[in-house]
Design a protein around this motif. Structure first.
Motif, PDB file in Angstrom:
ATOM      1  N   ALA A 175     -15.655   0.978  -1.345  1.00 31.24           N
ATOM      2  CA  ALA A 175     -14.435   0.273  -0.937  1.00 31.24           C
ATOM      3  C   ALA A 175     -14.671  -1.238  -0.886  1.00 31.24           C
ATOM      4  O   ALA A 175     -13.846  -2.028  -1.370  1.00 31.24           O
ATOM      5  CB  ALA A 175     -13.969   0.787   0.419  1.00 31.24           C
ATOM      6  N   THR A 181      -9.180   0.089  -0.218  1.00 28.43           N
ATOM      7  CA  THR A 181      -9.320   0.715   1.090  1.00 28.43           C
ATOM      8  C   THR A 181     -10.143   1.997   0.989  1.00 28.43           C
ATOM      9  O   THR A 181     -10.279   2.589  -0.086  1.00 28.43           O
ATOM     10  CB  THR A 181      -7.953   1.066   1.689  1.00 28.43           C
ATOM     11  OG1 THR A 181      -7.325   2.067   0.873  1.00 28.43           O
ATOM     12  CG2 THR A 181      -7.065  -0.174   1.760  1.00 28.43           C
ATOM     13  N   SER A 183      -9.305   4.870   2.178  1.00 32.39           N
ATOM     14  CA  SER A 183      -8.414   5.970   1.807  1.00 32.39           C
ATOM     15  C   SER A 183      -8.168   5.993   0.301  1.00 32.39           C
ATOM     16  O   SER A 183      -8.038   7.072  -0.298  1.00 32.39           O
ATOM     17  CB  SER A 183      -7.081   5.868   2.561  1.00 32.39           C
ATOM     18  OG  SER A 183      -6.405   4.672   2.236  1.00 32.39           O
ATOM     19  N   THR A 184      -8.140   4.823  -0.329  1.00 35.38           N
ATOM     20  CA  THR A 184      -7.973   4.773  -1.783  1.00 35.38           C
ATOM     21  C   THR A 184      -9.199   5.335  -2.491  1.00 35.38           C
ATOM     22  O   THR A 184      -9.090   6.055  -3.483  1.00 35.38           O
ATOM     23  CB  THR A 184      -7.722   3.324  -2.247  1.00 35.38           C
ATOM     24  OG1 THR A 184      -6.530   2.832  -1.619  1.00 35.38           O
ATOM     25  CG2 THR A 184      -7.546   3.255  -3.760  1.00 35.38           C
TER      26      THR A 184
END
Length: 219
Positions: A175, A181, A183-184
Motif C-alpha cells: 500500500a 489504501t 483495502s485496495t
C-alpha cells in the motif's frame, strides 16, 4: 475471536516452548499437542483447529506427509498448516508448500514471527520466514512459459501487486509503495487469486516466479 492451534513436534520441550509463546497472546490458545505424524493427523481431524503448527521430522509420518493429508490438493475442507522447523533446506520448503502449507517458519525466528504466521494463516493469508522467501520462490517449480490466462488477464496494477508479493512485501508495504489504501491492496489480491486460481499469497508469489513475471519489465 480466539485462534485455536494444534502443535505437532516430537520434542516435548519444543512443544512446551511454542505453547508458552502462543498462549502469551490473548487471541491464541493451544487446543492439542501431538508427538508424531499419525497423532497429529488424528488430533487435527478430531479437533479441527484453526491452525496446525507441524514439525518436518516426526516419527510415523513426516511433516510434509501430515501437511498433504490435512491440506493437500483434493482434500475436502482443508486445514491451515504452518510448518515450523529447524531445517531451512529448499527441498523441505518446496515439499511443504506443494503439499498445501500456508506458511514455513524457522524455529530460530523471533517469537513475533511465529505469532504473525499463526494469525496470517487464520486470516487465510500466508507467511514464510523472510530469510527464505526470495531464494525459495525463485526455484519453487520448473520454468514455465511466461503467460497469463488469456480469458482473465491481470491488469497493470494487479501485476504490480503480484510482483510486490513475490518480493515478500506485506500488504501494508505494498500500500505504501504503490500509494494506495490497504483495502485496495486486499481487493487486488482477491481479484488476482480468482484469476489465477491461487489459494493464498504463497501460490501467487510462486506463480510470478514460475511465469517469469519477475524478469519481465513492467508494462
Amino acid at each position: 475471536m480466539t485462534i485455536r492451534v494444534l502443535l505437532a513436534d516430537d520434542q516435548a520441550m519444543i512443544r512446551g516452548g511454542l505453547r508458552l509463546i502462543l498462549e502469551d497472546q490473548d487471541d491464541i490458545t493451544v487446543v492439542g499437542e501431538a508427538a508424531d505424524g499419525p497423532g497429529a493427523v488424528e488430533l487435527a481431524r478430531r479437533l479441527r483447529p484453526d491452525v496446525c503448527l507441524v514439525d518436518i521430522r516426526m516419527p510415523g509420518l513426516d511433516g510434509i506427509d501430515v501437511t498433504r493429508t490435512l491440506a493437500g490438493p483434493g482434500v475436502p475442507d482443508p486445514l491451515r498448516v504452518v510448518v515450523v522447523t529447524t531445517f531451512d533446506l529448499d527441498e523441505y520448503v518446496h515439499g511443504a508448500l506443494r503439499a498445501g502449507a500456508v506458511g514455513f517458519v524457522l524455529k530460530g525466528a523471533a517469537p513475533a514471527l511465529l505469532i504473525e504466521a499463526v494469525r496470517a494463516a487464520h486470516a487465510g493469508d500466508a507467511l514464510i520466514s523472510p530469510s527464505l522467501t526470495l531464494r525459495l520462490l525463485r526455484n519453487l517449480a520448473p520454468a514455465a512459459p511466461a503467460r497469463t490466462p488469456s480469458e482473465r488477464p491481470l491488469s497493470a496494477r494487479e501485476s504490480e501487486v503480484v510482483r510486490a508479493i513475490a518480493r515478500g512485501r506485506t500488504n501494508q508495504e505494498i500500500a505504501a509503495d504503490l500509494f494506495i489504501t490497504l483495502s485496495t491492496v486486499k481487493s487486488h489480491l482477491t481479484a488476482v487469486q480468482q484469476k489465477l486460481g491461487a489459494r493464498n499469497r504463497v501460490e501467487i508469489a510462486a506463480w510470478a516466479w514460475e511465469h517469469h513475471l519477475m524478469t519481465r519489465p513492467p508494462t
